[in-house]
Motif scaffolding. Structure first.
Motif, short mmCIF file in Angstrom:
data_model
loop_
_atom_site.label_atom_id
_atom_site.label_comp_id
_atom_site.label_asym_id
_atom_site.label_seq_id
_atom_site.Cartn_x
_atom_site.Cartn_y
_atom_site.Cartn_z
N CYS A 135 31.68 46.25 49.18
CA CYS A 135 32.27 44.86 49.33
C CYS A 135 32.33 43.97 48.37
CB CYS A 135 31.78 44.08 50.64
SG CYS A 135 32.13 42.70 51.16
N GLN A 136 33.49 43.07 48.31
CA GLN A 136 33.76 41.95 47.25
C GLN A 136 34.07 40.68 48.10
OE1 GLN A 136 36.76 43.01 44.44
NE2 GLN A 136 35.43 44.42 43.35
N SER A 137 33.27 39.71 47.73
CA SER A 137 33.49 38.31 48.63
C SER A 137 34.21 37.61 47.65
CB SER A 137 32.33 37.76 49.06
OG SER A 137 32.67 36.36 49.58
N ILE A 138 35.42 37.00 47.79
CA ILE A 138 36.23 36.44 46.93
C ILE A 138 36.83 34.88 47.22
CG2 ILE A 138 38.59 36.50 45.44
CD1 ILE A 138 38.58 39.62 45.96
N THR A 139 36.18 33.85 46.62
CA THR A 139 36.38 32.70 47.19
C THR A 139 36.52 31.77 46.15
OG1 THR A 139 35.14 30.96 48.25
CG2 THR A 139 33.90 32.21 46.64
N PRO A 140 37.21 30.49 46.15
CA PRO A 140 37.64 29.44 45.10
C PRO A 140 36.56 29.11 44.56
CG PRO A 140 38.99 29.41 47.08
CD PRO A 140 37.92 30.11 47.45
N GLY A 141 36.41 29.04 43.32
CA GLY A 141 35.42 28.27 42.44
C GLY A 141 34.31 29.43 42.11
N LYS A 142 34.49 30.57 42.23
CA LYS A 142 33.90 31.76 41.80
C LYS A 142 34.68 32.63 41.04
CE LYS A 142 29.67 30.66 43.66
NZ LYS A 142 28.58 30.31 42.91
N PRO A 143 34.00 33.37 40.16
CA PRO A 143 34.68 34.48 39.34
C PRO A 143 35.55 35.36 40.14
CG PRO A 143 32.56 33.88 38.38
CD PRO A 143 32.57 33.34 39.83
N ILE A 144 36.48 36.05 39.96
CA ILE A 144 37.20 37.00 40.62
C ILE A 144 36.89 38.27 40.21
CG2 ILE A 144 39.59 37.77 41.09
CD1 ILE A 144 40.65 34.93 40.85
N PRO A 145 36.24 39.21 40.95
CA PRO A 145 35.64 40.63 40.55
C PRO A 145 36.96 41.28 40.02
CG PRO A 145 34.73 40.01 42.69
CD PRO A 145 35.97 38.98 42.35
N ARG A 146 36.68 42.15 39.07
CA ARG A 146 37.84 43.05 38.48
C ARG A 146 37.45 44.39 38.91
NH1 ARG A 146 41.61 39.44 37.52
NH2 ARG A 146 40.75 37.62 36.26
N SER A 147 36.30 44.63 39.43
CA SER A 147 36.05 46.23 39.95
C SER A 147 36.81 46.37 41.42
CB SER A 147 34.64 46.43 39.83
OG SER A 147 34.10 45.60 40.76
N SER A 148 36.50 47.39 41.71
CA SER A 148 37.19 48.13 43.13
C SER A 148 36.01 48.02 44.01
CB SER A 148 37.71 49.50 42.93
OG SER A 148 36.71 50.39 42.49
N ALA A 149 36.29 47.95 45.20
CA ALA A 149 35.52 47.88 46.37
C ALA A 149 36.25 48.40 47.58
CB ALA A 149 34.84 46.52 46.54
N ASN A 150 35.39 48.79 48.52
CA ASN A 150 36.19 49.41 49.84
C ASN A 150 36.70 48.27 50.47
OD1 ASN A 150 35.53 52.19 49.16
ND2 ASN A 150 33.80 52.15 50.65
N VAL A 151 35.86 47.13 50.74
CA VAL A 151 36.37 46.01 51.48
C VAL A 151 36.26 44.77 50.66
CG1 VAL A 151 35.82 44.43 53.43
CG2 VAL A 151 35.25 47.08 53.48
N LYS A 152 37.67 44.10 50.50
CA LYS A 152 37.79 42.97 49.84
C LYS A 152 38.12 41.79 50.87
CE LYS A 152 39.36 44.59 45.30
NZ LYS A 152 40.34 44.54 44.36
N ILE A 153 37.28 40.77 50.75
CA ILE A 153 37.36 39.50 51.71
C ILE A 153 37.82 38.37 50.87
CG2 ILE A 153 36.17 38.22 53.31
CD1 ILE A 153 34.36 40.60 53.77
N TYR A 154 38.84 37.82 51.28
CA TYR A 154 39.54 36.59 50.54
C TYR A 154 39.28 35.34 51.26
CZ TYR A 154 41.79 40.22 47.70
OH TYR A 154 41.94 41.40 46.98
N HIS A 155 38.36 34.42 50.93
CA HIS A 155 38.41 33.20 51.57
C HIS A 155 39.08 32.23 51.05
CE1 HIS A 155 34.46 34.17 53.67
NE2 HIS A 155 34.18 34.99 52.52
#
Length: 436
Positions: A135-155
């Motif tokens: 899982c990747q948790s993607i939120t403003p103010g944090k670096p955006i992951p470049r790797s792949s993941a089964n679940v991507k969660i965009y806050h």
């Protein structure tokens, strides 16, 4: 239901996005997650004269003068006056919320599938649901992951991981709506590229309406079926469903709670996963190599839903002349199958196909209109409300149950055609069962 087949197909082909709001967090936390207004009222308790402020911002017996984000701005100003920061206080309150112990169906889906989540929630409950699933948790103010993941969660409104970047007050919303951020662009992109299921969310958010309206303009110009569903635990009035469909291209699945929705989805996915790859290969052969679907395939009840789902997965539009010709042939072939002796299950299938097609696109003015109406007339004049030899009782049940899901403009089109071409009472009764 064909909607669950379509959503399951999207999940099986990695094209599903869940759009979650406060109601979703409440559903997976045994109602511990606060509503937006409830959260603001908790913040008021930190202020001197808290009851007076709550009564002013959230009066019980009359309409509030300010929207919730405007109320948040007022509270933010008052918190600042006593040395507190609204974003940090919210992060503290939200961080205490945990998952319910009895959400097995939801946990099963999150822990075993590949999909995306776009959420306006600040909490990290969706991340907890994924368990050991990548899982990747993607939120403003944090670096955006470049790797792949089964679940991507965009806050898209931020998360407790970066409180200072959370969208809370009217000032925050103004910056978000008028900014060209990675998250606002990602939200619009996902709506165009995925099947989207809205869970625990209302259409009251101005930014959400703007983005979905943009999507609707795209979908109408390309004559494609809507790929946005709104799941509601309560019943939704037919006029409201028609409004959602007409203005936003949203299909409503009502009277379904979150747990039951995922139970239905989990039940459908294994079967759909087994046929998804074959369906994609078949649609490519038909669209690109001049092949035709075999009669044995078209006799199956779910073949039409496979075709529509694979078209969407391939990014093919009903504006494509080849697609229109193919769908016309498929509908005509199914109509002809009802002419065979004792083909009663084909009558039921045809009714389901027609009502499904009429629920995902506006028929009038397209080149499939004539074939669709011809098949609809055949279906409705060979159905009967009561059991009677020579007529399909099951086809009537399909039309009766699914008629409210038909796009309002298609109900009007079908009604005119039936009234002009038959005096069959059961057909006339059905098309007049919902007021325009």
């Amino acid at each position: 239901m064909s909607e669950y087949f379509e959503i399951a197909y999207a999940a099986a082909t990695n094209r599903l996005c869940l759009f979650t709001g406060t109601g979703f967090s409440k559903a997976i936390s045994d109602n511990e997650a606060p509503s937006w207004q409830g959260l603001l009222e908790e913040l008021c308790d930190l202020l001197p004269n808290s009851e007076e402020i709550k009564e002013s911002l959230f009066p019980e017996n009359k309409s509030a003068q300010l929207s919730l984000e405007e109320a948040a701005q007022v509270i933010s100003i008052k918190l600042s006056a006593i040395g507190k920061n609204i974003h940090e206080e919210i992060a503290g309150l939200i961080g205490e919320v945990d998952l319910d112990d009895e959400i097995e169906e939801i946990e099963e889906f999150f822990s075993s599938r590949s999909f995306r989540v776009i959420t306006t929630n600040y909490d990290k409950l969706a991340e907890k649901l994924t368990g050991e699933n990548s899982c990747q948790s993607i939120t403003p103010g944090k670096p955006i992951p470049r790797s792949s993941a089964n679940v991507k969660i965009y806050h898209v409104h931020g998360s407790v991981d970066s409180p200072e970047n959370m969208v809370v007050t009217s000032e925050d919303y103004f910056r978000f709506i008028n900014g060209d951020s990675y998250f606002s662009r990602k939200l619009s992109t996902v709506l165009h590229e995925n099947t989207v299921v809205i869970l625990g969310y209302s259409l009251g958010d101005t930014n959400l309406k703007a983005i979905i309206s943009d999507y609707k303009g795209f979908s109408k110009s390309h004559v494609i079926g809507s790929n946005i569903f709104l799941v509601s635990r309560s019943a939704v009035d037919q006029h409201v469903k028609d409004y959602y469909s007409h203005c936003y291209g949203i299909r409503v699945i009502d009277e379904v709670n979150t747990d039951r929705f995922f139970q239905e989805l989990n039940d459908k996915i294994p079967k759909v996963s087994g046929i998804a790859e074959r369906s994609l290969k078949s649609i490519r052969k038909v669209m690109n190599d001049g092949f035709h679907f075999k009669e044995a395939f078209l006799k199956l009840d779910d073949s039409f839903y496979r075709i529509i789902s694979s078209l969407s997965a391939e990014g093919l539009s009903l504006n494509d002349a080849r697609v229109v010709e193919m769908l016309g042939e498929v509908v005509e072939s199914k109509r002809e199958l009802t002419l065979e002796h004792n083909a009663w299950e084909q009558y039921e299938h045809l009714a389901g196909w027609l009502v499904y097609l009429a629920s995902i696109m506006e028929i009038q003015g397209t080149s499939i209109e004539e074939q669709f109406l011809k098949a609809t007339l055949r279906s409705m004049t060979t159905m009967r409300k009561e059991y009677y030899i020579g007529y399909s009782w099951h086809a009537y049940k399909v039309w009766k149950k699914r008629w409210p899901t038909v796009v309002a403009s298609n109900r009007a089109l079908i009604k005119r055609h039936i009234e002009d071409n038959t005096s069959w009472s059961d057909a006339l009764s059905l098309v007049n069962s919902i007021e325009s």
